[in-house]
Write a protein that holds these residues in place. Structure first.
Motif, PDB file in Angstrom:
ATOM      1  N   ARG A 132       0.837  -1.210   0.000  1.00 25.65           N
ATOM      2  CA  ARG A 132       0.000   0.000   0.000  1.00 25.65           C
ATOM      3  C   ARG A 132       0.870   1.257   0.000  1.00 25.65           C
ATOM      4  O   ARG A 132       0.493   2.281  -0.554  1.00 25.65           O
ATOM      5  CB  ARG A 132      -0.927  -0.014   1.215  1.00 25.65           C
ATOM      6  CG  ARG A 132      -2.067   0.943   1.095  1.00 25.65           C
ATOM      7  CD  ARG A 132      -3.233   0.679   2.039  1.00 25.65           C
ATOM      8  NE  ARG A 132      -2.953  -0.085   3.205  1.00 25.65           N
ATOM      9  CZ  ARG A 132      -2.907   0.409   4.450  1.00 25.65           C
ATOM     10  NH1 ARG A 132      -3.110   1.695   4.667  1.00 25.65           N
ATOM     11  NH2 ARG A 132      -2.683  -0.394   5.467  1.00 25.65           N
ATOM     12  N   HIS A 133       2.046   1.165   0.623  1.00 24.83           N
ATOM     13  CA  HIS A 133       2.964   2.304   0.703  1.00 24.83           C
ATOM     14  C   HIS A 133       4.309   1.967   0.059  1.00 24.83           C
ATOM     15  O   HIS A 133       5.368   2.364   0.560  1.00 24.83           O
ATOM     16  CB  HIS A 133       3.156   2.708   2.168  1.00 24.83           C
ATOM     17  CG  HIS A 133       1.895   3.117   2.845  1.00 24.83           C
ATOM     18  ND1 HIS A 133       1.296   4.342   2.651  1.00 24.83           N
ATOM     19  CD2 HIS A 133       1.089   2.441   3.707  1.00 24.83           C
ATOM     20  CE1 HIS A 133       0.193   4.414   3.371  1.00 24.83           C
ATOM     21  NE2 HIS A 133       0.038   3.271   4.019  1.00 24.83           N
ATOM     22  N   LEU A 186       6.775   4.808  -0.591  1.00 26.51           N
ATOM     23  CA  LEU A 186       7.465   5.244   0.617  1.00 26.51           C
ATOM     24  C   LEU A 186       8.635   4.314   0.924  1.00 26.51           C
ATOM     25  O   LEU A 186       9.730   4.769   1.277  1.00 26.51           O
ATOM     26  CB  LEU A 186       6.479   5.276   1.789  1.00 26.51           C
ATOM     27  CG  LEU A 186       7.006   5.725   3.140  1.00 26.51           C
ATOM     28  CD1 LEU A 186       7.545   7.145   3.078  1.00 26.51           C
ATOM     29  CD2 LEU A 186       5.886   5.615   4.170  1.00 26.51           C
ATOM     30  N   LEU A 189       4.551   7.033   7.772  1.00 25.00           N
ATOM     31  CA  LEU A 189       3.216   6.468   7.971  1.00 25.00           C
ATOM     32  C   LEU A 189       2.470   7.182   9.091  1.00 25.00           C
ATOM     33  O   LEU A 189       3.084   7.593  10.083  1.00 25.00           O
ATOM     34  CB  LEU A 189       3.318   4.983   8.337  1.00 25.00           C
ATOM     35  CG  LEU A 189       3.894   4.051   7.284  1.00 25.00           C
ATOM     36  CD1 LEU A 189       4.031   2.649   7.869  1.00 25.00           C
ATOM     37  CD2 LEU A 189       3.028   4.032   6.042  1.00 25.00           C
TER      38      LEU A 189
END
Length: 177
Positions: free
Chosen positions: A30-31, A34, A88
């Motif tokens: 999902r990240h 990042l 996050l």
């Protein structure tokens, strides 16, 4: 408490497994941008070669080759985890032990590492990395998983596009290297 000893080989090649603390979460995919930014930032400051990598929803496997004279992969992992976690929102549960150490509840504290011994060992671990999304049944073909270095291997002609297809019998069908 186990007496675990890491193997530090300057300039060595290592296979790693790094897990989220909560294995039912999908933070890594999902990240993923990042995570990529964290790896890029750490590599700029503390270089290492990425041989292969796969990012799964709750864990990742990769192989790094360290620079000559350098074996400090724990510091690189510490920084990658730190940078990823900082990006996050704070929505995870944090137990008392982690709270006392000012830790987030994102990552398992430790990671698993294996020192690559030879070319056969390297190829076996590269195959394991690239086949992992098929093994976990996220995709039928390894090349269908977007967060994998298999795409680099295919583009370089090192693997065919249909490598790592799971046959109807459940047996792996690996292409030739």
């Amino acid at each position: 408490m186990p007496n675990y000893r890491r193997n530090f080989v300057p300039g060595g090649t290592f296979f790693f497994t790094v897990n989220l603390l909560e294995r039912d979460r999908d933070l890594l995919v999902r990240h993923v941008d990042l995570l990529r930014d964290a790896v890029r930032t750490v590599r700029a400051a503390r270089p290492f070669e990425i041989v292969a990598w796969v990012v799964m929803p709750d864990h990742q496997h990769c192989i790094w080759t360290m620079p000559p004279g350098d074996a400090d992969y724990p510091e690189r992992w510490r920084l990658i985890k730190l940078l990823f976690s900082r990006g996050l929102p704070r929505e995870e549960g944090i137990n008392a032990s982690r709270r006392a150490k000012s830790e987030r509840g994102i990552w398992q504290r430790r990671f698993w590492e294996h020192t690559i011994r030879d070319e056969r060992d390297l190829n076996r671990h590269i195959d394991y990395i690239h086949f992992n999304p098929v093994r976990h049944r996220y995709v039928e073909r390894a090349a269908d998983w977007p967060h994998s270095s298999i795409h680099r291997f295919i583009a370089a002609g090192l693997l065919p596009a249909d490598w790592g297809v799971e046959a109807a019998t459940g047996d792996r069908e690996f292409g030739e290297r």
